[in-house]
Design a protein around this motif. Structure first.
Motif, PDB file in Angstrom:
ATOM      1  N   THR A  89     -12.453 -61.405  10.740  1.00  0.00           N
ATOM      2  CA  THR A  89     -13.772 -60.793  10.918  1.00  0.00           C
ATOM      3  C   THR A  89     -14.892 -61.767  10.525  1.00  0.00           C
ATOM      4  O   THR A  89     -15.960 -61.754  11.131  1.00  0.00           O
ATOM      5  CB  THR A  89     -13.904 -59.501  10.095  1.00  0.00           C
ATOM      6  N   SER A  90     -14.627 -62.616   9.540  1.00  0.00           N
ATOM      7  CA  SER A  90     -15.635 -63.612   9.149  1.00  0.00           C
ATOM      8  C   SER A  90     -15.907 -64.585  10.287  1.00  0.00           C
ATOM      9  O   SER A  90     -17.059 -64.970  10.532  1.00  0.00           O
ATOM     10  CB  SER A  90     -15.167 -64.379   7.912  1.00  0.00           C
ATOM     11  N   SER A  91     -14.855 -64.960  10.992  1.00  0.00           N
ATOM     12  CA  SER A  91     -15.023 -65.872  12.117  1.00  0.00           C
ATOM     13  C   SER A  91     -15.872 -65.229  13.211  1.00  0.00           C
ATOM     14  O   SER A  91     -16.775 -65.869  13.776  1.00  0.00           O
ATOM     15  CB  SER A  91     -13.649 -66.260  12.667  1.00  0.00           C
ATOM     16  N   MET A  92     -15.616 -63.939  13.497  1.00  0.00           N
ATOM     17  CA  MET A  92     -16.404 -63.237  14.511  1.00  0.00           C
ATOM     18  C   MET A  92     -17.839 -63.049  14.048  1.00  0.00           C
ATOM     19  O   MET A  92     -18.783 -63.199  14.837  1.00  0.00           O
ATOM     20  CB  MET A  92     -15.753 -61.893  14.842  1.00  0.00           C
ATOM     21  N   ALA A  93     -18.009 -62.722  12.760  1.00  0.00           N
ATOM     22  CA  ALA A  93     -19.362 -62.519  12.225  1.00  0.00           C
ATOM     23  C   ALA A  93     -20.166 -63.815  12.271  1.00  0.00           C
ATOM     24  O   ALA A  93     -21.352 -63.812  12.625  1.00  0.00           O
ATOM     25  CB  ALA A  93     -19.279 -61.991  10.799  1.00  0.00           C
ATOM     26  N   ASN A  94     -19.530 -64.918  11.923  1.00  0.00           N
ATOM     27  CA  ASN A  94     -20.221 -66.210  11.952  1.00  0.00           C
ATOM     28  C   ASN A  94     -20.624 -66.577  13.375  1.00  0.00           C
ATOM     29  O   ASN A  94     -21.724 -67.094  13.601  1.00  0.00           O
ATOM     30  CB  ASN A  94     -19.323 -67.297  11.363  1.00  0.00           C
ATOM     31  N   PHE A 284      -1.046 -56.326  17.296  1.00  0.00           N
ATOM     32  CA  PHE A 284      -0.591 -57.203  16.223  1.00  0.00           C
ATOM     33  C   PHE A 284      -1.748 -57.695  15.350  1.00  0.00           C
ATOM     34  O   PHE A 284      -1.531 -58.089  14.199  1.00  0.00           O
ATOM     35  CB  PHE A 284       0.218 -58.382  16.798  1.00  0.00           C
ATOM     36  N   ALA A 285      -2.973 -57.615  15.845  1.00  0.00           N
ATOM     37  CA  ALA A 285      -4.119 -58.084  15.069  1.00  0.00           C
ATOM     38  C   ALA A 285      -5.139 -56.976  14.788  1.00  0.00           C
ATOM     39  O   ALA A 285      -6.173 -57.247  14.192  1.00  0.00           O
ATOM     40  CB  ALA A 285      -4.802 -59.240  15.790  1.00  0.00           C
ATOM     41  N   GLY A 286      -4.853 -55.751  15.234  1.00  0.00           N
ATOM     42  CA  GLY A 286      -5.807 -54.662  15.020  1.00  0.00           C
ATOM     43  C   GLY A 286      -7.023 -54.754  15.909  1.00  0.00           C
ATOM     44  O   GLY A 286      -8.105 -54.295  15.550  1.00  0.00           O
ATOM     45  N   PHE A 287      -6.864 -55.319  17.117  1.00  0.00           N
ATOM     46  CA  PHE A 287      -7.984 -55.535  18.030  1.00  0.00           C
ATOM     47  C   PHE A 287      -8.132 -54.420  19.066  1.00  0.00           C
ATOM     48  O   PHE A 287      -8.690 -54.648  20.140  1.00  0.00           O
ATOM     49  CB  PHE A 287      -7.811 -56.872  18.755  1.00  0.00           C
ATOM     50  N   THR A 288      -7.665 -53.218  18.761  1.00  0.00           N
ATOM     51  CA  THR A 288      -7.769 -52.137  19.752  1.00  0.00           C
ATOM     52  C   THR A 288      -9.217 -51.861  20.132  1.00  0.00           C
ATOM     53  O   THR A 288      -9.502 -51.472  21.268  1.00  0.00           O
ATOM     54  CB  THR A 288      -7.109 -50.850  19.231  1.00  0.00           C
ATOM     55  N   GLY A 289     -10.130 -52.057  19.199  1.00  0.00           N
ATOM     56  CA  GLY A 289     -11.547 -51.865  19.490  1.00  0.00           C
ATOM     57  C   GLY A 289     -12.270 -53.157  19.812  1.00  0.00           C
ATOM     58  O   GLY A 289     -13.316 -53.144  20.469  1.00  0.00           O
ATOM     59  N   VAL A 290     -11.724 -54.278  19.381  1.00  0.00           N
ATOM     60  CA  VAL A 290     -12.344 -55.580  19.654  1.00  0.00           C
ATOM     61  C   VAL A 290     -12.135 -55.975  21.108  1.00  0.00           C
ATOM     62  O   VAL A 290     -13.015 -56.532  21.751  1.00  0.00           O
ATOM     63  CB  VAL A 290     -11.774 -56.655  18.704  1.00  0.00           C
ATOM     64  N   ALA A 328     -15.168 -61.931  20.482  1.00  0.00           N
ATOM     65  CA  ALA A 328     -13.764 -61.534  20.384  1.00  0.00           C
ATOM     66  C   ALA A 328     -12.849 -62.753  20.457  1.00  0.00           C
ATOM     67  O   ALA A 328     -11.839 -62.834  19.743  1.00  0.00           O
ATOM     68  CB  ALA A 328     -13.428 -60.548  21.507  1.00  0.00           C
ATOM     69  N   GLN A 329     -13.191 -63.709  21.323  1.00  0.00           N
ATOM     70  CA  GLN A 329     -12.361 -64.904  21.444  1.00  0.00           C
ATOM     71  C   GLN A 329     -12.402 -65.748  20.168  1.00  0.00           C
ATOM     72  O   GLN A 329     -11.399 -66.372  19.799  1.00  0.00           O
ATOM     73  CB  GLN A 329     -12.804 -65.729  22.650  1.00  0.00           C
ATOM     74  N   ALA A 330     -13.536 -65.749  19.490  1.00  0.00           N
ATOM     75  CA  ALA A 330     -13.608 -66.436  18.195  1.00  0.00           C
ATOM     76  C   ALA A 330     -12.641 -65.786  17.213  1.00  0.00           C
ATOM     77  O   ALA A 330     -11.967 -66.461  16.428  1.00  0.00           O
ATOM     78  CB  ALA A 330     -15.034 -66.405  17.653  1.00  0.00           C
ATOM     79  N   GLY A 331     -12.559 -64.461  17.262  1.00  0.00           N
ATOM     80  CA  GLY A 331     -11.596 -63.752  16.427  1.00  0.00           C
ATOM     81  C   GLY A 331     -10.167 -64.076  16.813  1.00  0.00           C
ATOM     82  O   GLY A 331      -9.292 -64.214  15.955  1.00  0.00           O
ATOM     83  N   GLY A 332      -9.919 -64.201  18.117  1.00  0.00           N
ATOM     84  CA  GLY A 332      -8.588 -64.558  18.576  1.00  0.00           C
ATOM     85  C   GLY A 332      -8.146 -65.917  18.066  1.00  0.00           C
ATOM     86  O   GLY A 332      -6.999 -66.098  17.637  1.00  0.00           O
ATOM     87  N   LEU A 333      -9.062 -66.875  18.099  1.00  0.00           N
ATOM     88  CA  LEU A 333      -8.745 -68.205  17.561  1.00  0.00           C
ATOM     89  C   LEU A 333      -8.437 -68.141  16.074  1.00  0.00           C
ATOM     90  O   LEU A 333      -7.512 -68.809  15.592  1.00  0.00           O
ATOM     91  CB  LEU A 333      -9.915 -69.165  17.817  1.00  0.00           C
ATOM     92  N   ALA A 334      -9.190 -67.324  15.349  1.00  0.00           N
ATOM     93  CA  ALA A 334      -8.937 -67.176  13.910  1.00  0.00           C
ATOM     94  C   ALA A 334      -7.568 -66.545  13.661  1.00  0.00           C
ATOM     95  O   ALA A 334      -6.869 -66.906  12.710  1.00  0.00           O
ATOM     96  CB  ALA A 334     -10.044 -66.339  13.269  1.00  0.00           C
ATOM     97  N   CYS A 335      -7.163 -65.612  14.515  1.00  0.00           N
ATOM     98  CA  CYS A 335      -5.836 -64.990  14.384  1.00  0.00           C
ATOM     99  C   CYS A 335      -4.726 -66.022  14.482  1.00  0.00           C
ATOM    100  O   CYS A 335      -3.684 -65.888  13.829  1.00  0.00           O
ATOM    101  CB  CYS A 335      -5.620 -63.954  15.485  1.00  0.00           C
ATOM    102  N   LEU A 336      -4.952 -67.039  15.300  1.00  0.00           N
ATOM    103  CA  LEU A 336      -3.898 -68.003  15.578  1.00  0.00           C
ATOM    104  C   LEU A 336      -3.977 -69.245  14.691  1.00  0.00           C
ATOM    105  O   LEU A 336      -3.188 -70.178  14.868  1.00  0.00           O
ATOM    106  CB  LEU A 336      -3.944 -68.398  17.056  1.00  0.00           C
ATOM    107  N   SER A 337      -4.906 -69.243  13.734  1.00  0.00           N
ATOM    108  CA  SER A 337      -4.899 -70.285  12.709  1.00  0.00           C
ATOM    109  C   SER A 337      -3.732 -69.988  11.760  1.00  0.00           C
ATOM    110  O   SER A 337      -3.194 -68.880  11.740  1.00  0.00           O
ATOM    111  CB  SER A 337      -6.219 -70.291  11.940  1.00  0.00           C
TER     112      SER A 337
END
Length: 439
Positions: A89-94, A284-290, A328-337
């Protein structure tokens, strides 16, 4: 083993059976005295009632109105409940905050998705498999991609689906014009229903399955929770190759697999020539709403005239879609770090512990339970029963929402689908109520 008294079922079934939209619909002519000369899409008229999950949501609202003081627990619609890890969420917020700056602002991105994310998906989910980043199309979720694929394929193809299966495969087929007419048993005449149940280890008898152009196959399966074995998927790929079919492989729940079952269809030799894979960050990442997912279209998948399917899918994406949200894609990248991946794995483990609790609950009262080991869904058998009746009984007596198995296809009759998505205290409370009901 608990058995429902036959005399208690009918009245509750009336409460929970989905309404037919047409029966209560007032035409615009009734209200305003005028209407257009545009005919309704005949395929929309072929759809049964409402889509399953909005129907369940409607019933949930009705139950709350009827029992305003009851604590209703939902084990129905498979919606995640636990917070998205802060690193994500921090990655998406930033990223969102940077949009308010000159240097950080971005507009449209590539329709196919952020190149870094496409590379990360290929690397993290397909590791040693020969998936190229240019074959990965980032989207706003797997369900949206199902419809885009249907638009790509058109109305003249024949399709086969697992029975039971996720309702979107069939409903999108009806809308696009592939399905034919529905019979009294709830089957559409132009769809090949591949029965998958305990009797065949949840895998169809391909020797008796008619050829279809397109085969929708979900593993781990929603609703049964069964993850296809390597041998089963080898049979499926060989069947597709022999018949010149394309498999649409839904791997949305692959991150929940605990054993050595394949997580991707591309683990099977020869699949690159006959399979398209759709998947998602939702569960797997809780992105049902993202809203973030992807589709893999290998360059080797060809039409009968030799033209690559990937080129047409790219055209569909560029025509119908402006790309997934950059945030959302920024969040996806953070998920895969490395840190993000560990964090989302903890979410998967949490839901699978819920599944273990629910499996033990139903087994303890003598019910036969399937799933719950490689997927967050439990498939519970109530022999000789009507699944809507059982669903109604559970709702009325225990104030717990479940999903009737028949909502996923005719072979889902006699079953309930139980979702393991929920807060732990809710899962424990639901387990207590269900034990009391069924003992």
């Amino acid at each position: 083993m608990y058995k429902f008294p036959a005399s208690t079922l009918v009245s509750h079934a009336i409460i929970l059976q989905p309404v037919i939209v047409q029966a209560s619909f007032k035409t615009q002519k009734d209200l305003l005295g005028c209407r257009t000369k545009v005919a309704r899409n005949v395929n929309m008229e072929k759809l049964r009632n409402g889509y399953l999950f909005p129907e369940i949501s409607r019933l949930e609202v009705q139950h709350i109105e009827k029992y305003p003081n009851a604590k209703l627990i939902s084990l129905g619609i498979g919606d995640t409940t636990e917070p998205v890890p802060q690193i994500i969420t921090s990655s998406m917020a930033n990223y969102a905050h940077a949009l308010s700056t000159v240097d950080g602002y971005t507009g449209y991105g590539p329709e196919q998705g952020n190149k870094a994310l496409r590379k990360a998906i290929a690397k993290e989910f397909y590791k040693d498999l020969p998936i190229k980043d240019r074959e990965v199309f980032v989207s706003d979720g797997a369900q949206c991609d199902i419809t885009r694929l249907q638009l790509l394929l058109g109305s003249n193809v024949t399709i086969a689906v697992q029975d039971p299966s996720f309702p979107a495969y069939i409903d999108s087929s009806v809308i696009i014009g592939q399905a034919g007419v529905e019979d009294e048993a709830g089957r559409y005449g132009s769809i090949e229903y591949m029965k998958c149940g305990p009797h065949n280890n949840f895998f169809p008898d391909l020797a008796t399955t008619s050829r279809a152009d397109i085969i929708f196959f979900c593993s781990p399966n929603n609703p049964t929770g069964h993850a296809a074995t390597r041998k089963q998927l080898e049979q499926l790929v060989n069947f597709a190759r022999e018949n010149g079919s394309i498999i649409i492989f839904d791997s949305a729940y692959s991150s929940y697999i605990k054993d050595d079952s394949p997580r991707s269809i591309y683990e099977i030799p020869g699949a690159r020539e006959v399979a398209i894979e759709i998947s998602s960050f939702s569960k797997f990442a809780g992105f049902t709403g993202v809203r973030l997912g992807w589709t893999v279209v290998p360059e080797e998948v060809l039409y009968s005239n030799g033209f690559p399917v990937i080129h047409d899918f790219n055209r569909i994406v560029c025509t119908c879609f402006n790309g997934a949200s950059n945030i959302a894609q920024a969040g996806g990248l953070a998920c895969l770090s490395s840190e993000g991946f560990l964090a989302v794995r903890s979410l998967v483990d949490y839901y699978m512990e819920n599944a273990k609790i629910l499996v033990e609950t139903f087994a303890s009262v003598g019910l036969k339970v399937y799933g719950g080991t490689n997927a967050p869904y439990i498939w519970v058998h109530f022999p000789g029963s009507n699944s809507w009746d059982v669903c109604t009984k559970v709702l009325e007596k225990a104030h717990v929402i479940t999903i009737p198995g028949s909502g996923f296809g005719p072979s889902g009759e006699e079953f309930l689908r139980i979702s393991a998505f929920g807060h732990r205290e809710s899962i424990l409370e639901a387990s207590s109520r269900l034990k009391s009901l069924f003992q």
